[in-house]
Enzyme design. Structure first.
Site, mmCIF file in Angstrom:
data_model
loop_
_atom_site.group_PDB
_atom_site.id
_atom_site.type_symbol
_atom_site.label_atom_id
_atom_site.label_comp_id
_atom_site.label_asym_id
_atom_site.label_seq_id
_atom_site.Cartn_x
_atom_site.Cartn_y
_atom_site.Cartn_z
ATOM 1 N N ASP A 319 28.535 -33.064 -68.991
ATOM 2 C CA ASP A 319 27.918 -33.473 -67.762
ATOM 3 C C ASP A 319 27.634 -34.932 -67.597
ATOM 4 O O ASP A 319 27.214 -35.526 -68.479
ATOM 5 C CB ASP A 319 26.675 -32.587 -67.585
ATOM 6 C CG ASP A 319 26.030 -32.550 -66.237
ATOM 7 O OD1 ASP A 319 26.662 -32.290 -65.258
ATOM 8 O OD2 ASP A 319 24.844 -32.961 -66.115
ATOM 9 N N PHE A 389 11.893 -35.311 -48.447
ATOM 10 C CA PHE A 389 13.244 -35.102 -48.598
ATOM 11 C C PHE A 389 13.666 -33.471 -48.522
ATOM 12 O O PHE A 389 12.817 -32.670 -49.225
ATOM 13 C CB PHE A 389 13.950 -35.802 -49.895
ATOM 14 C CG PHE A 389 15.393 -35.321 -50.096
ATOM 15 C CD1 PHE A 389 16.430 -36.228 -49.316
ATOM 16 C CD2 PHE A 389 15.705 -34.201 -50.914
ATOM 17 C CE1 PHE A 389 17.854 -35.936 -49.765
ATOM 18 C CE2 PHE A 389 16.822 -34.012 -51.169
ATOM 19 C CZ PHE A 389 18.091 -34.723 -50.473
ATOM 20 N N ALA A 391 16.934 -30.376 -48.728
ATOM 21 C CA ALA A 391 18.322 -30.243 -49.020
ATOM 22 C C ALA A 391 18.991 -30.332 -47.683
ATOM 23 O O ALA A 391 20.212 -30.640 -47.536
ATOM 24 C CB ALA A 391 18.720 -29.044 -49.794
ATOM 25 N N GLN A 392 18.503 -29.533 -46.568
ATOM 26 C CA GLN A 392 18.941 -29.609 -45.324
ATOM 27 C C GLN A 392 19.135 -31.078 -44.626
ATOM 28 O O GLN A 392 20.430 -31.302 -44.138
ATOM 29 C CB GLN A 392 18.305 -28.729 -44.362
ATOM 30 C CG GLN A 392 18.431 -27.136 -44.875
ATOM 31 C CD GLN A 392 17.488 -26.956 -46.215
ATOM 32 O OE1 GLN A 392 16.364 -27.555 -46.327
ATOM 33 N NE2 GLN A 392 17.889 -25.917 -46.825
ATOM 34 N N THR A 393 18.268 -31.652 -44.601
ATOM 35 C CA THR A 393 18.429 -32.951 -43.876
ATOM 36 C C THR A 393 18.692 -34.097 -44.677
ATOM 37 O O THR A 393 19.534 -35.050 -44.379
ATOM 38 C CB THR A 393 16.783 -33.465 -43.628
ATOM 39 O OG1 THR A 393 16.077 -33.802 -44.683
ATOM 40 C CG2 THR A 393 16.055 -32.486 -42.564
ATOM 41 N N MET A 395 17.563 -36.526 -46.165
ATOM 42 C CA MET A 395 16.955 -37.843 -46.093
ATOM 43 C C MET A 395 15.359 -37.703 -46.110
ATOM 44 O O MET A 395 14.874 -36.444 -46.142
ATOM 45 C CB MET A 395 17.241 -38.441 -44.668
ATOM 46 C CG MET A 395 17.112 -37.570 -43.519
ATOM 47 S SD MET A 395 17.739 -38.024 -41.920
ATOM 48 C CE MET A 395 17.140 -37.213 -40.664
ATOM 49 N N SER A 396 14.755 -38.733 -46.294
ATOM 50 C CA SER A 396 13.242 -38.829 -46.202
ATOM 51 C C SER A 396 12.750 -40.032 -45.589
ATOM 52 O O SER A 396 13.607 -40.974 -45.211
ATOM 53 C CB SER A 396 12.854 -38.640 -47.558
ATOM 54 O OG SER A 396 13.244 -39.941 -48.279
ATOM 55 N N ASP A 530 22.661 -25.693 -68.984
ATOM 56 C CA ASP A 530 21.215 -25.259 -69.159
ATOM 57 C C ASP A 530 20.910 -24.268 -68.062
ATOM 58 O O ASP A 530 19.852 -23.557 -68.115
ATOM 59 C CB ASP A 530 20.113 -26.476 -69.140
ATOM 60 C CG ASP A 530 20.377 -27.433 -67.760
ATOM 61 O OD1 ASP A 530 21.318 -26.811 -66.986
ATOM 62 O OD2 ASP A 530 19.544 -28.311 -67.691
#
Length: 691
Positions: A319, A389, A391-393, A395-396, A530
Site C-alpha cells: 500500500d 470537510f 466525503a460528499q463536498t 472541501m472545507s 488492515d
C-alpha cells in the site's frame, strides 16, 4: 511483545532443553525423524554389542565398542537438544503470553438494551469474562481490562495495547471503521466503548498466539517434507549398501584368506557417518527457529508454512500510504492564479485551514506562518463559522461575513464556484495537472467567486525505501504499489519510490484480481492490509500480513498478524522467510560436503582389515583403523552441536538472486564443509592417540 523477546541462548532455556533431550529418546518421538531414527537404532545395537563384549561374547574390543556406542547416543542427544532448545524459546514465548491471561471481569450488557439508548452508558451486570460467548455485548470503561476479543459497535476510547504489542503509546478504538477491533487483555485508558464479542473462550487472539508458538504442533512445510524425503532416500541407499556388507562381518572373505571379518560395530559407525545426520539433526530446529525469529519481530505466523511461503514470495503488493510514503501529506508550495500574489493565496489558505486539525491543514497554517510571518487568528473573534470537510463536498473552510472561503479538490471547488456564479480559470486547471504529474495532491483555494490558486500537498516518500526495493529486486522480487490515487499521482510516486509497477484507483475487486492474475502466472504473492475491504485479497494472497490494529475480518483472513501494525513490516517478513530458506540451504550444503569428506576417513579404516590394500587411501594418515572410525563418529556428533547456534540464529541475510546464492553456498558452506572434517577428524585422532 518487544520487552519479552528472548535471547538465542538464555541460560534458563538450556536446562529444560537438556532434560527434553532425554525425554525425546522415546521411540515414538524418534520415529518422526527417520534419519535420526537410524542412528537411534544403531545406538541401541552398539549398546547390546558392548554388553555382549563385557560378557566375553561377540566382538572382542569392548573399549572401542563403548566409544562408538557413547558417541552414537551423543549424536542422538545433540539432535534432540537442537530441537528442544528451539522449542524451548517458543514455549517460553507462549508462557509469557499465558501471563497475559489473568482473571478478568466483564460488564455484560443486558439483552434489553438496544442501539437507541447507547448514547448514554447502558446498564450492565458484572460477571467472569470466561462466561462471555460470541455475540455477547459488554461495556469497557476507563481503567477496565477488555474482557474478550471483539468489535467496537458504539463509543470511542483510548486503549493501552502495550501488553500485546510492547508499544506504550495508546491507540484509538472506535466503531464503524478499520480501527474497531479490540483484543482481550488490553486496557481502556479513557472514555467507554461497547464491544460485541467475536470469539468463544479458548479462541481469543492470545489463545491463538499461544497455539501458534507452541511449535510441538508445528507442521512441516512442503519444502521441508521434500528435503526430508531426499534425506530418507539417501539413508535407504546407504542402509542397503551397508546391509550387503553384513555377511563380511560374520565370515572371513573367501577371496582373501588373510582378510579379517568386519565388525558389526564398524558397519554401524560406517552407516551413521555416511547418512546425512547433520542436516537431519538440525532440520526441525531450523524450522522452529524461523517461527521464533518472526515472533521476535512482533509478527505472529499461523504456521511454519506461512514463514516458508514468505521466503518463496516473488511478488510484493504494498500500500502506498504509510508504507511507501510517510502517510501525512505536507504542504510544499503555493501557486497563485494570475493577478493574485503568493502572500495573498497563503493568507486565504491559512484562513481556510485555521479550524482544520488534520496534518494537511496544520501544515498549511505553519508554512504560511514560516514563509510570510502570518500569525494564526481566532475564528471566534472574527465571527467566522467553520465548514468541515465531508466525503460528499470534498472541501472545507470558513464562512466569514457571508463570504465562503474554501479549499479542496479541484473538481469540488470548480462545482462550488460555478454554483455561486463564478468562473473557474483554465490556468488553474493547468497548475492542478502540473502538480498531479509530480505525484503531489493539488488543493484549490477560493474566496467568494474568486479562485486564488493552488496549494501543493506532497506525500513524502520514506527515506531509504528505494534502496530496500532495489534489494528486493536483486532477490528476484517484483514490487507493486497499490493506491487509491489517480494514475498521474500514482505514476509519479511509483517512479520516485522505485517500485516495479503500480495499481492506481484500486478497489477491493482490483486487488483480488491482481493477486489472482500473478498467481495464475505461477508467482507467490504477499500483501498487507488492515480493513474489512482488504479481507478478500488477504485470503487470496500466499502471504497475508494483517495489522493488529485492523478489523477482525482482516486478521482472520491473513496468515500472519503484525502486532506493531507497521505496513513496512511486510519487507522484514519476506527477509525473515528468505533467511530461513537460506539457512536450510546453507546447512544442507555443508552437511552433504561433510559426508563426502568423512568417506575418506572411515571407508578405508572400515575395510583395511579385510583389504589391506586400502591403506593407500588413508590420506589423512590417521593413527589406526579404530581411532579413524571413532574420530569420524565423534566429529559426526560434535558438528551438530557446533552448528546449533547457526541453525537458531540463521545465516546472515544477503539480498542475492538464486544464482549468486548458489555460488555463495558452494563457496562458503560447500568448500567449508569439505575442509572442516579433514581438520576436525585429524585433531580428534591425534587426541585419541595421545590418550
Amino acid at each position: 511483545m518487544s520487552k519479552r523477546k528472548l535471547g538465542m541462548f538464555a541460560i534458563e532455556l538450556i536446562k529444560p532443553a537438556i532434560i527434553d533431550s532425554f525425554r525425546k529418546l522415546n521411540p515414538a518421538i524418534q520415529w518422526r525423524n527417520p534419519v535420526m531414527f537410524v542412528v537411534y537404532v544403531g545406538s541401541i545395537l552398539t549398546t547390546m554389542l558392548w554388553i555382549q563384549s563385557l560378557l566375553g561374547q561377540g566382538e572382542a574390543s569392548s573399549g572401542f565398542i563403548l566409544g562408538v556406542m557413547l558417541w552414537l547416543w551423543f549424536t542422538v542427544l545433540f539432535a534432540n537438544f537442537a530441537e528442544a532448545l528451539a522449542e524451548g524459546r517458543s514455549k517460553a514465548q507462549a508462557a509469557s503470553l499465558r501471563g497475559l491471561k489473568k482473571e478478568t471481569w466483564a460488564k455484560k450488557i443486558k439483552s434489553s438494551n438496544t442501539l437507541d439508548n447507547w448514547e448514554t452508558k447502558p446498564q450492565a451486570e458484572l460477571m467472569s469474562a470466561t462466561l462471555l460467548r460470541k455475540g455477547d455485548l459488554f461495556i469497557a470503561e476507563a481503567n477496565d481490562v477488555i474482557a474478550a476479543d471483539g468489535e467496537v459497535i458504539a463509543g470511542v476510547a483510548s486503549v493501552d495495547e502495550s501488553a500485546i504489542t510492547g508499544e506504550s503509546a495508546p491507540v484509538i478504538r472506535e466503531s464503524g471503521g478499520d480501527f474497531s477491533s479490540v483484543t482481550g487483555g488490553t486496557r481502556v485508558l479513557s472514555d467507554w466503548i461497547i464491544v460485541r464479542v467475536s470469539v468463544n473462550p479458548g479462541e481469543t487472539f492470545i489463545d491463538r498466539m499461544i497455539s501458534m508458538v507452541e511449535n510441538a504442533k508445528r507442521q512441516k512445510t512442503p519444502n521441508e517434507i521434500a528435503l526430508t524425503i531426499l534425506l530418507v532416500a539417501l539413508t535407504i541407499v546407504f542402509l542397503v549398501v551397508v546391509t550387503t556388507l553384513l555377511p563380511f562381518s560374520l565370515f572371513s572373505v573367501a577371496a582373501n584368506e588373510s582378510g579379517a571379518p568386519i565388525q558389526i560395530t564398524v558397519l554401524i559407525a560406517l552407516l551413521v557417518c555416511l547418512i546425512p545426520t547433520t542436516i537431519a539433526g538440525l532440520l526441525s530446529a531450523i524450522g522452529v527457529a524461523g517461527m521464533s525469529r518472526m515472533m521476535a519481530a512482533n509478527v505472529i505466523a499461523t504456521s511454519g508454512r506461512a514463514v516458508e511461503a514468505a521466503g518463496d514470495v516473488d511478488v510484493l503488493l504494498l500500500d502506498k500510504t504509510g508504507t511507501i510514503t510517510l502517510g501525512n501529506r505536507q504542504v510544499s508550495d503555493f501557486f497563485p492564479a494570475t493577478g493574485v500574489t503568493e502572500a495573498e493565496l497563503a493568507d486565504v489558505a491559512q484562513l481556510a485551514s485555521l479550524a482544520d486539525e488534520t496534518p494537511e491543514g496544520r501544515s498549511i497554517v505553519i508554512l504560511a506562518k514560516q514563509k510570510f510571518g502570518m500569525r494564526e487568528r481566532d475564528l471566534g473573534e472574527m465571527g467566522a463559522s467553520f465548514v468541515p470537510f465531508t466525503a460528499q463536498t470534498r472541501m472545507s473552510g470558513v464562512d466569514l461575513n457571508g463570504i465562503p472561503v474554501r479549499k479542496g479538490a479541484a473538481l469540488a471547488i470548480q462545482k462550488h464556484i460555478e454554483a455561486i456564479g463564478g468562473d473557474f480559470p483554465k490556468e488553474v486547471l493547468k497548475i492542478v495537472d502540473d502538480v498531479s504529474r509530480r505525484g503531489s495532491t493539488p488543493l484549490v483555494v477560493s474566496q467568494g467567486q474568486r479562485v486564488l490558486g493552488v496549494v501543493e500537498l506532497k506525500d513524502i516518500v520514506k527515506g531509504g525505501i528505494k534502496a530496500r526495493f532495489n534489494e528486493l529486486r536483486q532477490m528476484g522480487i517484483r514490487t507493486i504499489m497499490i493506491t487509491g490515487d489517480n494514475r498521474l499521482t500514482a505514476a509519479a510516486i511509483a517512479a520516485e519510490a522505485g517500485v516495479d509497477d503500480f495499481l492506481a484507483e484500486a478497489t477491493p475487486e482490483d486487488k483480488l484480481a491482481l493477486i489472482r492474475k500473478h498467481q495464475a502466472e505461477g508467482h507467490l504473492v504477499a500483501m498487507t492490509g488492515d480493513g474489512t475491504n482488504d479481507a478478500p485479497a488477504l485470503a487470496q494472497a500466499d502471504v497475508a500480513v494483517a495489522m493488529n490494529s485492523g478489523t477482525q475480518a482482516a486478521k482472520e483472513a491473513g496468515n500472519m498478524v503484525d502486532l506493531d501494525s507497521n505496513p513496512t513490516k511486510l519487507i522484514e517478513v519476506v527477509e525473515t522467510g528468505k533467511q530461513m530458506l537460506m539457512t536450510r540451504g546453507s546447512l544442507t550444503t555443508f552437511s552433504i560436503a561433510n559426508d563426502v569428506a568423512k568417506y575418506f576417513a572411515i571407508i578405508p579404516a572400515a575395510f583395511v582389515a579385510t583389504y589391506p590394500q586400502l591403506e593407500a587411501l588413508n590420506i589423512m594418515r590417521l593413527t589406526s583403523p579404530s581411532s579413524a572410525i571413532l574420530s569420524a563418529v565423534i566429529f559426526n556428533a560434535l558438528i551438530i552441536m557446533f552448528l546449533i547456534p547457526l541453525a537458531l540464529k540463521g545465516v546472515a541475510y544477503k539480498p542475492l538472486g538464486a544464482a549468486a546464492l548458489l555460488r555463495r553456498n558452494m563457496t562458503i558452506y560447500g568448500l567449508g564443509g569439505l575442509i572442516a572434517p579433514f581438520i576436525g577428524i585429524k585433531l580428534i585422532d591425534m587426541l585419541i592417540a595421545m590418550i
